[in-house]
Design an enzyme around this catalytic site. Structure first.
Site, PDB file in Angstrom:
ATOM      1  N   SER A 250      64.624  77.922  21.158  1.00  0.00           N
ATOM      2  CA  SER A 250      63.670  77.273  19.762  1.00  0.00           C
ATOM      3  C   SER A 250      62.217  77.516  20.285  1.00  0.00           C
ATOM      4  CB  SER A 250      63.571  76.016  20.227  1.00  0.00           C
ATOM      5  OG  SER A 250      62.662  75.533  19.155  1.00  0.00           O
TER       6      SER A 250
ATOM      7  N   LYS B 298      65.204  80.532  16.666  1.00  0.00           N
ATOM      8  CA  LYS B 298      64.893  79.568  15.405  1.00  0.00           C
ATOM      9  C   LYS B 298      63.154  79.536  15.761  1.00  0.00           C
ATOM     10  CE  LYS B 298      64.723  74.102  16.340  1.00  0.00           C
ATOM     11  NZ  LYS B 298      65.924  72.951  16.896  1.00  0.00           N
TER      12      LYS B 298
ATOM     13  N   LYS C 244      60.115  77.509  14.589  1.00  0.00           N
ATOM     14  CA  LYS C 244      59.157  75.632  13.945  1.00  0.00           C
ATOM     15  C   LYS C 244      58.855  77.002  12.519  1.00  0.00           C
ATOM     16  CE  LYS C 244      61.025  72.525  16.565  1.00  0.00           C
ATOM     17  NZ  LYS C 244      61.779  71.776  16.980  1.00  0.00           N
TER      18      LYS C 244
ATOM     19  N   ASP D  80      63.273  75.309  11.750  1.00  0.00           N
ATOM     20  CA  ASP D  80      63.150  73.965  11.979  1.00  0.00           C
ATOM     21  C   ASP D  80      61.688  73.036  11.083  1.00  0.00           C
ATOM     22  OD1 ASP D  80      63.676  71.465  11.952  1.00  0.00           O
ATOM     23  OD2 ASP D  80      64.384  71.505  14.745  1.00  0.00           O
TER      24      ASP D  80
ATOM     25  N   GLU E 225      66.710  74.174   8.966  1.00  0.00           N
ATOM     26  CA  GLU E 225      67.026  72.844  10.011  1.00  0.00           C
ATOM     27  C   GLU E 225      66.093  71.561   9.145  1.00  0.00           C
ATOM     28  OE1 GLU E 225      67.240  73.131  14.159  1.00  0.00           O
ATOM     29  OE2 GLU E 225      67.085  71.252  15.034  1.00  0.00           O
TER      30      GLU E 225
ATOM     31  N   ASP F 257      69.328  67.438  11.855  1.00  0.00           N
ATOM     32  CA  ASP F 257      68.989  67.351  12.956  1.00  0.00           C
ATOM     33  C   ASP F 257      68.803  65.579  12.932  1.00  0.00           C
ATOM     34  OD1 ASP F 257      67.491  66.519  15.243  1.00  0.00           O
ATOM     35  OD2 ASP F 257      66.558  68.007  15.787  1.00  0.00           O
TER      36      ASP F 257
ATOM     37  N   LYS G 212      72.712  66.638  18.687  1.00  0.00           N
ATOM     38  CA  LYS G 212      71.750  66.023  19.943  1.00  0.00           C
ATOM     39  C   LYS G 212      72.807  64.359  20.709  1.00  0.00           C
ATOM     40  CE  LYS G 212      67.288  68.012  18.625  1.00  0.00           C
ATOM     41  NZ  LYS G 212      66.342  67.597  18.232  1.00  0.00           N
TER      42      LYS G 212
ATOM     43  N   GLY H 169      68.459  70.979  21.793  1.00  0.00           N
ATOM     44  CA  GLY H 169      68.206  69.922  22.815  1.00  0.00           C
ATOM     45  C   GLY H 169      66.862  69.265  22.632  1.00  0.00           C
TER      46      GLY H 169
HETATM   47  O1  OSB Z   1      63.659  69.425  16.603  1.00  0.00           O
HETATM   48  O2  OSB Z   1      64.566  70.429  18.057  1.00  0.00           O
HETATM   49  C1  OSB Z   1      63.714  69.465  17.358  1.00  0.00           C
HETATM   50  C2  OSB Z   1      62.284  69.577  21.438  1.00  0.00           C
HETATM   51  C3  OSB Z   1      62.657  68.414  20.746  1.00  0.00           C
HETATM   52  C4  OSB Z   1      61.939  67.374  20.430  1.00  0.00           C
HETATM   53  C5  OSB Z   1      62.987  68.367  18.700  1.00  0.00           C
HETATM   54  C6  OSB Z   1      63.377  69.410  18.873  1.00  0.00           C
HETATM   55  C7  OSB Z   1      62.875  70.326  19.826  1.00  0.00           C
HETATM   56  C8  OSB Z   1      63.538  71.931  19.958  1.00  0.00           C
HETATM   57  C9  OSB Z   1      63.447  72.288  21.391  1.00  0.00           C
HETATM   58  O3  OSB Z   1      63.709  71.936  18.997  1.00  0.00           O
HETATM   59  C10 OSB Z   1      64.893  72.102  21.652  1.00  0.00           C
HETATM   60  C11 OSB Z   1      65.135  72.344  23.042  1.00  0.00           C
HETATM   61  O4  OSB Z   1      65.018  73.961  23.495  1.00  0.00           O
HETATM   62  O5  OSB Z   1      65.328  72.094  23.788  1.00  0.00           O
HETATM   63 MG    MG Z   2      64.956  69.705  15.421  1.00  0.00          MG
END
Ligand code: OSB
Ligand code: MG
Length: 384
Positions: A151, A177, A179, A204, A229, A254, A278, A306
């Protein structure tokens, strides 16, 4: 029986008898991130992870609460989780009761899935350790290799983003992924796609858009993304169904999904074609297994998200992904992506083909290094 009429994937786990717990500690550690992690809602520069340590007959187990100190991803925070665990959840735990009975008692506490997951995971890891089996074995699942996924947080420039994607591709991550947020979306995806036409890519938005942005979001359809996402609000399911009807790219939920009931409702109205499970957000491993099983029965893919966890939460997510239904690569990345030094050994690393091995040994299979925990502790409290 499950909503799809197949036998429950958690019946044996619900029947598990809980051991006596001698001590419970909450220990919050602060680990600096190797680089700030930016999303449409917040930029995090450190990980403040609240860990639970439980002890029974000389056997110790650690779990991790996936909340943050702030309510920017979810309403739960480390402080609310501490309050709920200490004042409402732990008093419900009695030796000899089954895990199913405990879940039943926990249901009276509305929401607070991250707090519930912290307790449930600690108990499951404790039982696995006492029985000298790996957590995935206790979950009834064989050892497999786990797919990897990275991510990538919001970057300051498109060049920096392309470099980050290039490093992920070179490492062999199974999917990437990125953001996005309003004002930092279509052009940024186009830049990445132009450079990496074949990488399995998704975006995302962490809930940054509304239905008024549907035309903009529909422009993402041209990039062959595996999914988008949580484009709309963290609390919405209904409007995601309208958006999904208007776009080709599969929607993955999510933030909106807190339970099997949420997942079943979202799938049934067509609000998503993929679910990010999650385990913390949905209240623990058992509810995660139920969601994955239900989705699999309907041909809906799930993957493990995660919360940039330390090695403890990261190991939980790895064991979970042995379960039926986890058919897609998740947000399971190398430890080094977030931390120079984690509090557990060994760190998560990718094999040559991008897969991750399940750590071997009883329970989580990772060793919590006491000296590192001590050095990183910002708060500690014995609850019992
Ligand atoms: O939206 O998936 C999410 C991290 C913190 C809070 C929300 C998210 C995330 C990530 C990273 O996208 C997930 C990871 O690498 O653990
Ligand atoms: Mg997410």
């Amino acid at each position: 029986m499950t909503p799809t009429g197949r036998p429950s994937p958690t019946a044996a786990l619900e029947a598990l008898a809980l051991p006596r717990v001698d001590h419970v500690d909450l220990v919050t550690v602060r680990l600096p991130f190797v680089a700030p992690f930016g999303t449409s809602v917040h930029v995090w520069t450190v990980k403040d992870a609240m860990l639970m340590r439980i002890e029974s007959d000389g056997v110790t187990a650690w779990s991790e609460c996936v909340s943050d100190p702030d309510p920017f991803y979810a309403y739960e925070t480390n402080t609310t989780a501490r309050h709920i665990i200490k004042d409402f959840l732990l008093p419900l735990v009695e030796p000899g009761m089954t895990l199913g009975e405990l879940e039943g008692r926990f249901r009276r506490v509305r929401g607070h899935g991250m707090a519930k997951a912290t307790v449930e995971n600690a108990l499951l890891i404790l039982v696995a350790t006492q029985r000298n089996v790996a957590l995935h074995e206790l979950l009834g699942r064989p050892a497999t290799r786990i797919m990897s996924g990275l991510s990538i947080g919001l970057q300051d420039t498109q060049e920096a983003l392309i470099e980050a994607v290039g490093r992920a591709v070179a490492k062999g991550y199974h999917r990437v992924k990125m953001k996005i947020r309003r004002g930092q979306d279509v052009e940024w995806v186009r830049a990445v796609r132009g450079r990496f036409p074949d990488v399995p890519l998704m975006v995302d938005a962490n809930g940054d858009y509304t239905l008024a942005d549907a035309d903009r979001l529909r422009q993402l359809d041209e990039f062959d993304l595996t999914m988008v996402e949580q484009p709309l609000s963290y609390s919405d399911i209904i409007e995601h169904a309208s958006l999904q009807r208007a776009m080709r790219t599969p929607i993955c939920l999510d933030e909106s999904i807190h339970s099997l009931a949420d997942a079943a409702a979202a799938i049934s109205i067509g609000a998503c074609r993929v679910i990010n499970v999650k385990q913390g957000r949905v209240g623990g491993l058992l509810e995660s297994l139920r969601i994955a099983h239900h989705a699999a029965g309907l041909g809906v893919g799930v993957w493990s998200g995660g919360m940039d966890e330390t090695g403890i939460g990261r190991a939980v997510n790895i064991h979970l992904q042995t379960a039926e239904g986890f058919t897609l690569p998740g947000d399971t990345s190398e430890t080094a992506n977030y931390f120079d030094e984690d509090i557990v050994d060994p760190p998560v690393v990718l094999g040559a083909d991008g897969f991750i091995e399940i750590p071997k040994g009883p329970g989580l299979g990772v060793r919590v290094v006491a000296e590192r925990v001590l050095r990183r502790t910002v708060r500690a409290e014995r609850l019992s």
